[in-house]
Each structure stands twice: as C-alpha cells, then as structure tokens.
Enzyme design. Structure first.
Site, short mmCIF file in Angstrom:
data_model
loop_
_atom_site.label_atom_id
_atom_site.label_comp_id
_atom_site.label_asym_id
_atom_site.label_seq_id
_atom_site.Cartn_x
_atom_site.Cartn_y
_atom_site.Cartn_z
N GLU A 34 8.28 -13.09 -10.17
CA GLU A 34 9.05 -12.01 -10.73
C GLU A 34 10.38 -12.24 -11.20
O GLU A 34 11.54 -11.63 -10.94
CB GLU A 34 9.21 -10.83 -9.81
N TYR A 116 2.09 -15.33 -9.20
CA TYR A 116 2.39 -14.16 -8.91
C TYR A 116 1.20 -13.30 -9.51
O TYR A 116 0.75 -13.17 -10.59
CB TYR A 116 3.45 -13.58 -9.98
N ASP A 159 3.30 -14.36 -4.34
CA ASP A 159 3.00 -13.04 -4.15
C ASP A 159 1.61 -12.73 -4.47
O ASP A 159 1.37 -12.83 -5.69
CB ASP A 159 4.04 -12.14 -4.70
N ASN A 161 -0.20 -9.91 -3.80
CA ASN A 161 -0.52 -8.58 -3.76
C ASN A 161 -1.70 -8.27 -3.16
O ASN A 161 -2.67 -7.46 -3.65
CB ASN A 161 -0.52 -8.31 -5.24
N HIS A 258 10.86 -8.13 -1.50
CA HIS A 258 10.36 -9.48 -0.57
C HIS A 258 11.16 -10.18 -0.07
O HIS A 258 12.43 -10.21 -0.34
CB HIS A 258 9.55 -10.22 -1.77
#
Length: 279
Positions: A34, A116, A159, A161, A258
């Site tokens: 990100e 990501y 990440d 998710n 994060h």
C-alpha cells in the site's frame, strides 16, 4: 540479514517514520505494501540518504508494493504470471486491468516477494471472487517456484488480508459473515502452506496482532487482527534465526494501521571458510 514486511498505508505520508525505523532497527530489506503512489511520486531521496535502494510497482494512488534494500537487489519481477486483473466495468470484463499487488526481488540468493492480497470487501462482492482467484493463482505459482528451485530460499511477505485462525481476531463472534475469516479464504491460505510454505513466526511460537483499525479505539483496546505474514519455503525456514512483530510502530504520531513483521536470517558469508581457526 534482517528482513521485514510492512503495510505502510501511504509511503508519502509516512516516509520519515519508515526510514527512521529502517535505520533504528537495522533492517537490511523491507517489503512494503500500500505505497499508494506511482514511481514518479515515490520519495526515493529519503531512502537513498539512509543507504537504501528502492524497487517498486505502483500504478495509481491505490495499492502498490515495493522493496527497500541496502543490499543489491537482482531479478526484479513485476507481478507474477497468471495473476488475474480486476474491474467492475462490463467493457473490461474480457481483460480486466492488473493491479500493483506483487513484486519479487532476489537478495543474496534469497527470493523475496512483497504481496498485497486483495481485500475482498464483502462476501459475494466481485472483489471477493477476485481475491480467491488471485490467491489460487499465487498458490500455483508458488508450487512451481519451489519445484523449479527447491534449494533456493523463497519467502512470500506482506498483507494477506486473511486471519487464518479464530485467535487471529479479537472476537471471532463479531466476524460472522464477513471477509478475512471465511472458510474459502482460510482454505486459500492453507493452500499456500500446502504448496510448501511455513509461517516463519507462528512456527516458532511468535504470535500477535499486526493490524488495528483506526476507528473505535481499536488499538488502545487491543482489538486487532493478525493478517500480515512472512511465509517461507523449507530452504528459507532453515535460515530463520528469530523474528518478531514490532507492535510499538502502531503507537505515536500518524502511524500506519499495520505494524512490521521481522525475521532474522542466518546467512553464511562467502568468507566463512577462510576465517582462521582458533584453538
């Protein structure tokens, strides 16, 4: 070699904080997610002044992945083969555009990916189907990478998710019918492990949340989620000497939502065999 992953949630907003942390924590290689910028918007100078080179994949003000390393990076790869794209536009249904979600580099023979994973948004949303398809392709690629180069250390960092276990969220009862904990997502995470990867921290008993939402005092209440991981091949895992989750980086002024996940690798230098023996 100290390697880390961190969803920085806009590198232009947090460049000072990220660079200060790199230097203070003696990080050799950082995978970022990100970054939320194009290459011409990235704050290269701040990293260069601290002794880090940067490789990145950024297409817009959303998503974006990068590496910062003070060790030379080789074999830079933007995206992975077969990664699906995403669009809600009917005109782009046949060939949806790819997003900036994956970049790979090799550092001292170690193959690293900064990833990501799509959020998924809500169950039943087209983005949820995209997330599962993206993860399925990633698992297939991972099996191929390990089969082709079984002796090369490989790590997928970033990440994801996904909260693989009920204990990876502060109260599983509040997540019923939501993304990140659904069985298909957890099965997709398991497929990565089945492809030959190991959670470098959890396998060593290192636990903790890596994400706390900005709203509703989630961090002060420790209402977090464990969704950021370093997953390594057997060759990578054999090198891991330790690791930690840097919870303190969620504190202070303008933090990311994060925090960094860090591992230390025990790499033998090329000069090891030439060191004098001491009796």
């Amino acid at each position: 070699m100290r390697v880390a992953t961190w969803n920085v949630n806009s590198i232009r907003t947090r460049v000072g904080r990220v660079v200060d942390w790199l230097v203070r924590e003696d990080i050799d290689v950082l995978g970022m997610q990100e970054i939320k910028c194009k290459p011409n918007q990235f704050p290269f100078e701040a990293f260069a002044d601290a002794g880090y080179n940067v490789e990145l994949h950024g297409l817009s003000q959303w998503n974006g992945v990068a590496f910062a390393s003070r060790i030379p990076m080789e074999d830079v790869t933007i995206g992975f083969d077969t990664a699906p794209g995403f669009s809600k536009l009917a005109s782009e249904a046949a060939a949806p555009p790819l997003e900036a979600r994956a970049i790979g580099v090799t550092v001292q023979g170690v193959r690293l990916w900064s990833l990501y994973v799509p959020n998924g948004r809500e169950l039943g949303d087209p983005h949820y189907d995209y997330k599962l398809a993206w993860l399925e392709k990633l698992a297939t690629q991972t099996r191929g990478w390990i089969t082709a180069h079984p002796g090369q250390p490989l790590a997928l960092m970033g990440d994801f998710n996904i909260a693989p276990l009920d204990t990876d969220v502060w109260d599983i009862r509040l997540f019923e019918g939501k993304t990140h904990v659904s069985q298909p997502e957890r099965d997709a995470f398991t497929a990565l492990l089945d492809a030959g990867l190991t959670d470098a921290l959890r396998s060593r008993g290192i636990e903790g949340y890596t994400y706390w939402d900005y709203q509703q005092l989630r961090f002060p209440r420790n209402e977090g989620m464990h969704i950021d991981f370093i997953l390594g091949s057997r060759a990578f895992d054999d090198l891991v000497a330790g690791g930690h989750i840097d919870r303190n980086e969620r504190k202070g002024d303008a933090p990311s939502d994060h925090v960094p996940v860090v591992v230390d690798l025990d790499l033998e230098s090329e000069d090891d065999d030439d060191r004098p023996m001491i009796f």
